[in-house]
Enzyme design. Structure first.
Site, PDB file in Angstrom:
ATOM      1  N   GLY A   1       0.866  -1.066  -0.033  1.00 21.21           N
ATOM      2  CA  GLY A   1      -0.038   0.134   0.069  1.00 21.21           C
ATOM      3  C   GLY A   1       1.080   1.250   0.208  1.00 21.21           C
ATOM      4  O   GLY A   1       2.133   1.067   0.315  1.00 21.21           O
TER       5      GLY A   1
ATOM      6  N   GLN B   1       2.895   9.788   1.301  1.00 22.82           N
ATOM      7  CA  GLN B   1       4.137   9.488   1.281  1.00 22.82           C
ATOM      8  C   GLN B   1       4.868   9.577  -0.162  1.00 22.82           C
ATOM      9  O   GLN B   1       6.138   9.467   0.026  1.00 22.82           O
ATOM     10  CB  GLN B   1       3.949   7.812   1.431  1.00 22.82           C
TER      11      GLN B   1
ATOM     12  N   CYS C   1       6.161  -0.286   7.043  1.00 23.08           N
ATOM     13  CA  CYS C   1       5.767   1.074   6.272  1.00 23.08           C
ATOM     14  C   CYS C   1       6.960   1.349   5.514  1.00 23.08           C
ATOM     15  O   CYS C   1       8.077   1.098   6.065  1.00 23.08           O
ATOM     16  CB  CYS C   1       5.273   1.978   7.168  1.00 23.08           C
ATOM     17  N   LEU C   2       6.753   1.651   4.183  1.00 16.45           N
ATOM     18  CA  LEU C   2       7.747   2.237   3.236  1.00 16.45           C
ATOM     19  C   LEU C   2       8.411   3.365   3.880  1.00 16.45           C
ATOM     20  O   LEU C   2       9.558   3.881   3.389  1.00 16.45           O
ATOM     21  CB  LEU C   2       7.218   2.349   1.763  1.00 16.45           C
TER      22      LEU C   2
ATOM     23  N   HIS D   1      -4.227   1.202   7.767  1.00 16.15           N
ATOM     24  CA  HIS D   1      -3.033   1.649   7.742  1.00 16.15           C
ATOM     25  C   HIS D   1      -2.751   2.871   6.717  1.00 16.15           C
ATOM     26  O   HIS D   1      -2.260   3.788   6.822  1.00 16.15           O
ATOM     27  CB  HIS D   1      -1.881   0.631   7.233  1.00 16.15           C
ATOM     28  N   GLU D   2      -3.346   2.375   5.484  1.00 11.27           N
ATOM     29  CA  GLU D   2      -3.354   3.720   4.755  1.00 11.27           C
ATOM     30  C   GLU D   2      -4.313   5.000   5.028  1.00 11.27           C
ATOM     31  O   GLU D   2      -3.778   6.021   4.721  1.00 11.27           O
ATOM     32  CB  GLU D   2      -3.807   3.053   3.281  1.00 11.27           C
TER      33      GLU D   2
ATOM     34  N   HIS E   1      -2.550   6.929   7.143  1.00 11.52           N
ATOM     35  CA  HIS E   1      -1.577   7.911   6.732  1.00 11.52           C
ATOM     36  C   HIS E   1      -2.237   9.257   6.352  1.00 11.52           C
ATOM     37  O   HIS E   1      -1.919  10.367   6.439  1.00 11.52           O
ATOM     38  CB  HIS E   1      -0.989   7.171   5.281  1.00 11.52           C
TER      39      HIS E   1
END
Ligand code: NI
Length: 171
Positions: free
Chosen positions: A46, A51, A93-94, A135-136, A139
């Site tokens: 995701g 991000q 997480c990226l 999670h997204e 963000h």
């Protein structure tokens, strides 16, 4: 299409509450393509627009295993309508590289969002997809998974990431 640079903690855009997408135009369609390419290249399951430094309520998700055909989900202005149950998931997480921690989440969620054609969609999800959605959407509200773990672990991770950032800026 292009792979975009991924913003990392502690960049302030990750703490920002993203603004709704007003109009799905070519610039949004291009951003979605680039975000998908960036997510697949990372690889990740995701990616939220903030991000890649764009504070808009937009995210892409694909939780299919690598050996199966892609199934890209594009979420524009997503919101959680209902959530139930509890689960604990080992998340990464990226934007928080090389860190994984167990996070408590809802087991099932119902989300509403616009797709790329501007159609209002509702989707129920559980397990990994439910976790990815939470999670997204976090963000887009300026929340990272490390904001949802114990304070001691959070301090250790933040310290490690700041140290890494300093080392990289010295190179
Ligand atoms: Ni993330």
């Amino acid at each position: 299409m292009a792979v975009l640079p991924i913003v990392r903690f502690p960049h302030p855009v990750l703490k920002e509450k993203a603004k709704p997408v007003q109009k799905i135009d070519d610039s949004i369609r291009r951003l979605v393509e680039d975000m998908a390419e960036t997510m697949y290249a990372a690889p990740g399951v995701g990616l939220a627009a903030n991000q890649v430094g764009v504070p808009l309520r937009l995210a892409v998700i694909d939780v299919t295993p690598a050996n199966e055909p892609k199934n890209l989900m594009v979420l524009i202005n997503p919101e959680i309508l209902s959530a139930e149950g509890e689960c604990t998931w080992d998340e990464g997480c990226l934007s928080v590289p090389d860190c994984n921690e167990e996070v408590k989440r809802n087991q099932k969620v119902l989300v509403r969002f616009l797709n790329l054609d501007g159609e209002m969609m509702e989707k129920g999800a559980e397990g990994l997809l439910a976790v990815a959605l939470q999670h997204e959407i976090d963000h887009l509200n300026g929340i990272l998974f490390i904001d949802r773990i114990g304070p001691l672990k959070r301090r250790l991770i933040k310290k490690k990431l700041r140290k890494k950032e300093n080392e990289e800026s010295r190179d």
